[in-house]
Design an enzyme around this catalytic site. Structure first.
Site, PDB file in Angstrom:
ATOM      1  CG  ASP A 208       7.132  -9.644  -2.845  1.00 24.53           C
ATOM      2  OD1 ASP A 208       7.238 -10.602  -2.058  1.00 24.53           O
ATOM      3  OD2 ASP A 208       6.894  -9.800  -4.062  1.00 24.53           O
ATOM      4  CG  HIS A 550       4.821  -3.223  -7.866  1.00 24.78           C
ATOM      5  ND1 HIS A 550       4.155  -2.296  -7.109  1.00 24.78           N
ATOM      6  CD2 HIS A 550       4.926  -4.329  -7.084  1.00 24.78           C
ATOM      7  CE1 HIS A 550       3.859  -2.802  -5.936  1.00 24.78           C
ATOM      8  NE2 HIS A 550       4.326  -4.038  -5.889  1.00 24.78           N
ATOM      9  CG  ASP A 598       6.772   3.008 -17.063  1.00 29.42           C
ATOM     10  OD1 ASP A 598       6.959   2.205 -16.123  1.00 29.42           O
ATOM     11  OD2 ASP A 598       7.705   3.551 -17.678  1.00 29.42           O
ATOM     12  CD  GLU A 607       4.881  -7.960  -8.656  1.00 25.09           C
ATOM     13  OE1 GLU A 607       5.398  -7.976  -7.527  1.00 25.09           O
ATOM     14  OE2 GLU A 607       3.786  -8.479  -8.907  1.00 25.09           O
TER      15      GLU A 607
END
Length: 627
Positions: A208, A550, A598, A607
């Site tokens: 993020d 991610h 994956d 992540e």
């Protein structure tokens, strides 16, 4: 993202119940290709598991074979010309709880030959061709460092430094943001503060666009510690000026410190201005209940994070992030992370940039005083667009900050909080982690001659060796030779192994004993493919590298216009308690080392974060020097 709500949750992620395996045992399986007489193409699972990026000539060399045979199997090692280099019989490890497989081990450590194209055969089964030499670590350390440049906020990422496919416009430029004010997801009303801060820069934390002082602290420490270890041992810097592709190259400062300063400047910018009073939750309170707030003098504390109001969807390049950004409330843990890393930076820049070093030391002392004044402001808010990174025990943060300040200043005022702490008296160093930072203080002190009296310095050295010995004991009998118990594969297990490898590397530095070095090599062999899934967890390395982390920008599976991960990015790795969505995709409970996919959507498995890539960088650089 990688934040947990409490220390207990963070550590328990690695302590899944052994009962799970008893209730839903993973099948003991043979290698998928067993009995076929063939090897494996680059993308296929190989019957013989090896480090896919190359073995170190000067270290232990091991292959692992999942196979149902209960007796040893004959093996032969051939060079590229087909000549027999070595031969012998496998040892039967047997049923392995961590992998769920029945395993054989092939030990060819005595081989001294170097080159490419070696092939190991076990009965009719063949490995992929592999190399023996210096390993991939010279390139890997550079790529692992580049991860941080790729994830810089506040500046464009230019093609001349990263390559055209990874170039992007700057994200979150001129980030002058207010404090969050309003209601969190638990119904708590947080009053906004009166100030706005310019917090441009720093590293995006994970998949993020949040920037966190707590998680940023251990990542920054790891980079600075890598440089400081070289200084302490009289070695050249692992990244001299001009050795990395970055805008600062050529400025006369080691490139590793240039990258670290980008984050340090951000951490400094998160410090609360003087004269600020804020209402914060103090003391032990339950995050899920209504919080009680107390008005305190927050001067010198550090805001916990700057992040979006709401989670953005995948994918989302940072320069397109539409969400408003806020400073989230200061906390004691963040404040002590700032104190520790700023004190560490102050001693490293003392001769490079005295003015910056002085600025860092002033900030560190202010943060230390603020934490002593407000010792129990925990990160308890449940805010929608960011991870929690909550921690219900701050004694280790106090110890770490005091240790760094003592190492930098040598002032007696910091000696008491260090030597009087139960963390100093610990018999063995634990695995470093963002909610468990006492080991960072001990590792820093181990490099500082004269910071402690000889008897106490010896105590620190023994604790490090004892910690390394415990890690060796944890992995005794492990089929894939990892220094971790089968029950301890939780969220970010790959980084946990690397943080253990840092302690093992320190033990080798101090003793020269090969058993510590070889276990560091075992960790990297596992990450680069010698594991139950025949999977390299590092992008760009090996026949079967991780491809779909991610991450909101490295997301071609969701938007073909976006790039894959660049080389040198570490996946969090197997997690035996990955959550409902991941378990459904995995087909149910699995053996700890087999719980991974994956998949860009599975942040509990795949992540990527700054505090996971930092120990990858540290260990790759260490092996490049000593392996």
């Amino acid at each position: 993202m990688s934040g947990r709500s409490t220390r207990a949750a963070a550590l328990a992620a690695g302590l899944w119940l052994p009962l799970l395996l008893l209730l839903s045992p993973a099948p003991v399986t043979a290698a998928p290709a067993a009995g076929t007489g063939t090897g494996a193409a680059a993308g296929d699972i190989a019957p013989v598991r090896l480090n896919q990026a190359g073995l170190l000539a000067r270290a232990g060399k091991h292959a692992i074979l999942p196979h149902p045979a209960r007796t040893p199997l004959p093996w032969t090692l051939h060079d590229a010309a087909g000549h027999v280099v070595a031969a012998g019989h496998s040892s039967v490890t047997g049923d392995d709880a961590a992998s769920g497989q029945h395993l054989h081990q092939v030990d060819f450590s005595a081989v001294v030959a170097r080159g490419d194209g070696f092939v190991l055969t076990v009965g009719p089964l063949r490995s992929r061709p592999f190399s023996i030499g210096d390993g991939p670590y010279g390139a890997l350390k550079r790529d692992a460092l580049a991860y941080f440049h790729h994830n810089r906020a506040g500046m464009p990422i230019e093609a001349r430094f990263v390559g055209a496919q990874w170039a992007r416009p700057a994200g979150h430029v001129g980030e002058v943001v207010p404090c969050f004010g309003g209601r969190d997801r638990n119904g708590n009303d947080w009053p906004a503060c009166a100030h706005r801060l310019d917090v441009t820069g720093g590293w995006y934390d994970a998949g993020d666009h949040g920037k966190y002082v707590v998680n940023g602290g251990i990542a920054l420490w790891t980079l600075l510690h890598l440089h400081e270890r070289a200084l302490a041992r009289g070695k050249p810097p692992p990244f001299p000026d001009g050795s990395a592709a970055m805008p600062e190259a050529g400025n006369g400062v080691p490139d590793l410190l240039d990258e670290a300063r980008w984050q340090m400047e951000f951490m400094l910018s998160m410090q609360v201005p003087a004269g600020t009073r804020m209402a914060l939750p103090l003391g032990p309170q339950k995050p899920g209940e209504r919080l009680r707030f107390t008005l305190v003098d927050a001067s010198g504390m550090a805001h916990h994070k700057v992040a979006d109001r709401r989670w953005t969807a995948l994918p989302m390049p940072p320069h397109l992030d539409p969400e408003p950004r806020f400073l989230y409330p200061p906390g004691t843990a963040a404040t002590l992370n700032l104190a520790a890393t700023a004190a560490q930076a102050a001693r490293l820049w003392r001769t490079i940039d005295p003015a910056f070093a002085e600025r860092c030391l002033r900030a560190a002392v202010r943060a230390w005083e603020a934490a002593r004044r407000v010792p129990d402001a925990h990160a308890l808010g449940d805010f929608e667009g960011s991870g929690g990174y909550g921690d219900d025990d701050l004694s280790d943060e106090f110890f770490w900050a005091a240790a760094e300040l003592l190492a930098t200043t040598r002032l007696p005022v910091f000696a008491g909080p260090v030597t009087g702490s139960p963390h100093f008296a610990a018999d063995a160093v634990a695995e470093p982690a963002w909610p468990q930072v006492a080991p960072l203080g001990l590792l820093s002190l181990s490099l500082q001659e004269g910071a402690l009296p000889p008897a106490q310095a010896g105590q620190v050295a023994r604790a490090i060796r004892n910690g390394a010995d415990r890690f060796l004991h944890d992995g005794a009998g492990a089929g894939y030779r990892q220094p971790l118990a089968a029950t301890a594969y939780g969220w970010g297990s790959n980084a946990g192994l690397l943080n253990r490898a840092i302690v093992l590397a320190h033990a080798h530095d101090a003793t020269g004993e090969a058993r510590y070095r070889d276990k560091v090599v075992d960790v990297m062999d596992y990450l680069l493919g010698r594991n139950p899934l025949d999977q390299s967890y590092i992008s760009g390395y090996g026949a079967r590298p991780m491809r779909h982390p991610h991450h909101r920008f490295w997301a071609p599976s969701l938007d073909p216009a976006l790039p894959p991960p660049p080389p040198g990015v570490l996946s969090g790795g197997p997690n035996a308690r990955p959550g409902k969505e991941a378990l459904e995709k995995l087909g149910g409970p699995c053996a700890p080392q087999a719980c991974w996919l994956d998949d860009i959507h599975l942040y509990t498995l795949n992540e990527v974060t700054i505090n996971w890539n930092a120990p990858l960088l540290w260990v790759a650089a260490w092996l490049d020097e000593t392996g």
